[in-house]
Design a protein around this motif. Structure first.
Motif, PDB file in Angstrom:
ATOM      1  N   SER A  28       0.842  -1.195   0.000  1.00 40.38           N
ATOM      2  CA  SER A  28       0.000   0.000   0.000  1.00 40.38           C
ATOM      3  C   SER A  28       0.876   1.244   0.000  1.00 40.38           C
ATOM      4  CB  SER A  28      -0.878   0.039   1.248  1.00 40.38           C
ATOM      5  OG  SER A  28      -1.773  -1.032   1.275  1.00 40.38           O
ATOM      6  N   THR A  29       0.285   2.360  -0.393  1.00 40.63           N
ATOM      7  CA  THR A  29       0.970   3.644  -0.349  1.00 40.63           C
ATOM      8  C   THR A  29       0.173   4.605   0.519  1.00 40.63           C
ATOM      9  OG1 THR A  29       1.819   3.316  -2.585  1.00 40.63           O
ATOM     10  CG2 THR A  29       1.883   5.561  -1.717  1.00 40.63           C
ATOM     11  N   VAL A  30       0.850   5.192   1.491  1.00 37.16           N
ATOM     12  CA  VAL A  30       0.259   6.242   2.325  1.00 37.16           C
ATOM     13  C   VAL A  30       0.883   7.554   1.897  1.00 37.16           C
ATOM     14  CG1 VAL A  30       0.136   7.198   4.661  1.00 37.16           C
ATOM     15  CG2 VAL A  30      -0.253   4.742   4.276  1.00 37.16           C
ATOM     16  N   ARG A  31       0.056   8.541   1.597  1.00 41.23           N
ATOM     17  CA  ARG A  31       0.524   9.873   1.209  1.00 41.23           C
ATOM     18  C   ARG A  31       0.326  10.794   2.409  1.00 41.23           C
ATOM     19  NH1 ARG A  31       1.624  14.812   0.329  1.00 41.23           N
ATOM     20  NH2 ARG A  31       1.738  15.664  -1.760  1.00 41.23           N
ATOM     21  N   VAL A  32       1.436  11.255   2.982  1.00 41.03           N
ATOM     22  CA  VAL A  32       1.394  12.192   4.103  1.00 41.03           C
ATOM     23  C   VAL A  32       1.297  13.597   3.515  1.00 41.03           C
ATOM     24  CG1 VAL A  32       2.711  13.089   6.070  1.00 41.03           C
ATOM     25  CG2 VAL A  32       2.713  10.630   5.576  1.00 41.03           C
ATOM     26  N   ALA A  37       5.163  16.091   6.238  1.00 43.21           N
ATOM     27  CA  ALA A  37       6.176  15.214   5.638  1.00 43.21           C
ATOM     28  C   ALA A  37       7.485  15.196   6.426  1.00 43.21           C
ATOM     29  CB  ALA A  37       6.423  15.610   4.186  1.00 43.21           C
ATOM     30  N   ASP A  38       7.868  16.300   7.051  1.00 42.71           N
ATOM     31  CA  ASP A  38       9.094  16.312   7.862  1.00 42.71           C
ATOM     32  C   ASP A  38       9.023  15.338   9.032  1.00 42.71           C
ATOM     33  OD1 ASP A  38      10.470  18.090   6.308  1.00 42.71           O
ATOM     34  OD2 ASP A  38      10.151  19.824   7.620  1.00 42.71           O
ATOM     35  N   GLY A  39       7.820  14.975   9.439  1.00 43.29           N
ATOM     36  CA  GLY A  39       7.633  14.030  10.522  1.00 43.29           C
ATOM     37  C   GLY A  39       8.068  12.611  10.169  1.00 43.29           C
ATOM     38  N   LEU A  40       8.347  12.358   8.889  1.00 42.09           N
ATOM     39  CA  LEU A  40       8.802  11.029   8.463  1.00 42.09           C
ATOM     40  C   LEU A  40      10.305  10.835   8.664  1.00 42.09           C
ATOM     41  CD1 LEU A  40       6.752  10.734   5.143  1.00 42.09           C
ATOM     42  CD2 LEU A  40       6.255   9.653   7.350  1.00 42.09           C
ATOM     43  N   LEU A  41      11.015  11.915   8.987  1.00 39.24           N
ATOM     44  CA  LEU A  41      12.461  11.838   9.159  1.00 39.24           C
ATOM     45  C   LEU A  41      12.846  10.794  10.204  1.00 39.24           C
ATOM     46  CD1 LEU A  41      15.234  13.066   8.401  1.00 39.24           C
ATOM     47  CD2 LEU A  41      14.918  14.642  10.328  1.00 39.24           C
ATOM     48  N   GLY A  42      13.712   9.871   9.852  1.00 43.95           N
ATOM     49  CA  GLY A  42      14.183   8.836  10.759  1.00 43.95           C
ATOM     50  C   GLY A  42      13.330   7.582  10.777  1.00 43.95           C
ATOM     51  N   GLU A 101       9.649   7.316   1.294  1.00 43.72           N
ATOM     52  CA  GLU A 101       9.942   8.224   0.175  1.00 43.72           C
ATOM     53  C   GLU A 101       9.100   9.479   0.367  1.00 43.72           C
ATOM     54  OE1 GLU A 101       8.533   5.499  -2.767  1.00 43.72           O
ATOM     55  OE2 GLU A 101      10.442   4.448  -2.918  1.00 43.72           O
ATOM     56  N   PRO A 102       9.479  10.335   1.322  1.00 44.55           N
ATOM     57  CA  PRO A 102       8.641  11.487   1.664  1.00 44.55           C
ATOM     58  C   PRO A 102       8.149  12.222   0.426  1.00 44.55           C
ATOM     59  CG  PRO A 102      10.538  11.395   3.103  1.00 44.55           C
ATOM     60  CD  PRO A 102      10.741  10.343   2.040  1.00 44.55           C
ATOM     61  N   LYS A 122       3.027   5.637  14.001  1.00 47.73           N
ATOM     62  CA  LYS A 122       3.931   5.508  15.146  1.00 47.73           C
ATOM     63  C   LYS A 122       4.865   4.331  14.908  1.00 47.73           C
ATOM     64  CE  LYS A 122       0.411   7.130  18.413  1.00 47.73           C
ATOM     65  NZ  LYS A 122       0.977   8.327  18.929  1.00 47.73           N
ATOM     66  N   PRO A 123       6.127   4.449  15.289  1.00 45.92           N
ATOM     67  CA  PRO A 123       7.043   3.324  15.089  1.00 45.92           C
ATOM     68  C   PRO A 123       6.703   2.154  16.006  1.00 45.92           C
ATOM     69  CG  PRO A 123       8.125   5.043  16.344  1.00 45.92           C
ATOM     70  CD  PRO A 123       6.793   5.593  15.927  1.00 45.92           C
ATOM     71  N   TYR A 124       6.911   0.964  15.493  1.00 45.73           N
ATOM     72  CA  TYR A 124       6.736  -0.278  16.247  1.00 45.73           C
ATOM     73  C   TYR A 124       8.108  -0.702  16.730  1.00 45.73           C
ATOM     74  CZ  TYR A 124       5.484  -5.201  17.062  1.00 45.73           C
ATOM     75  OH  TYR A 124       5.273  -6.433  17.610  1.00 45.73           O
ATOM     76  N   ASP A 125       8.201  -1.041  18.020  1.00 45.51           N
ATOM     77  CA  ASP A 125       9.504  -1.474  18.542  1.00 45.51           C
ATOM     78  C   ASP A 125       9.350  -2.675  19.463  1.00 45.51           C
ATOM     79  OD1 ASP A 125       8.926  -0.542  21.206  1.00 45.51           O
ATOM     80  OD2 ASP A 125       9.529   1.473  20.610  1.00 45.51           O
ATOM     81  N   VAL A 126      10.427  -3.118  20.053  1.00 43.66           N
ATOM     82  CA  VAL A 126      10.449  -4.325  20.867  1.00 43.66           C
ATOM     83  C   VAL A 126       9.501  -4.246  22.064  1.00 43.66           C
ATOM     84  CG1 VAL A 126      12.420  -3.633  22.296  1.00 43.66           C
ATOM     85  CG2 VAL A 126      11.989  -6.059  21.858  1.00 43.66           C
ATOM     86  N   LEU A 127       9.226  -3.069  22.560  1.00 45.91           N
ATOM     87  CA  LEU A 127       8.296  -2.933  23.678  1.00 45.91           C
ATOM     88  C   LEU A 127       6.865  -3.289  23.279  1.00 45.91           C
ATOM     89  CD1 LEU A 127       9.652   0.362  25.263  1.00 45.91           C
ATOM     90  CD2 LEU A 127      10.048  -1.991  26.030  1.00 45.91           C
ATOM     91  N   ASP A 128       6.579  -3.284  21.970  1.00 45.06           N
ATOM     92  CA  ASP A 128       5.240  -3.595  21.470  1.00 45.06           C
ATOM     93  C   ASP A 128       5.050  -5.074  21.157  1.00 45.06           C
ATOM     94  OD1 ASP A 128       4.377  -0.839  21.423  1.00 45.06           O
ATOM     95  OD2 ASP A 128       5.718  -0.600  19.712  1.00 45.06           O
TER      96      ASP A 128
END
Length: 147
Positions: A28-32, A37-42, A101-102, A122-128
């Protein structure tokens, strides 16, 4: 209680083509929106994200449901499922990042429809991570999980 107001940060530009399609294989493609768009950094540093989206095509609320593909399954409350006809039709999906690909994200396993408003990422990490969640027998049958 105070009124809640949410503003989409983007939308699903290309979502699942039809109900019942395999979301595990579909990209899928999500268009921010540009203003976010700067919120996608990292975000490319992660393998998966939570996508919180609004099920804008839900037209009814059902507090008790029976899984469609399992006619012998028990009737359960809507909060014991992930089905759409909810009082607040908010979707939550853990999706694999294929590309950042912002202002776009390419994601595998997103079960949102084309055009659906995206409320947050939101990022998914080991705590999830939950390695062996408890779930009802009817859901294990629906997902073809043996245990």
């Amino acid at each position: 209680m105070r009124e809640i107001r949410l503003k989409p940060i983007g939308y699903v530009e290309e979502g699942l083509p039809q109900e019942g399609a395999s979301r595990r294989d579909f990209i899928s493609t999500v268009r921010v929106f540009d203003e976010y768009a700067d919120g996608l950094l990292g975000l490319e540093e992660y393998s998966h994200v939570f996508v919180i989206w609004y099920m804008d095509r839900v037209e009814r609320v059902e507090l008790r449901v029976r899984p469609r593909r399992l006619p012998d399954a028990p009737e359960v409350g809507i909060f014991a499922t992930r089905f759409p006809p909810r009082p607040n039709p908010i979707g939550l999906t853990v999706a694999e990042i294929v590309a950042v690909e912002p202002p776009r994200l390419r994601l595998r396993n997103l079960d949102a429809w084309t055009g659906s408003p995206v409320l947050d990422i939101k990022p998914y990490d080991v705590l999830d991570a939950i390695t062996s969640p408890k779930m009802p027998e009817w859901l294990r049958r629906l997902l073809n999980i043996d245990r």
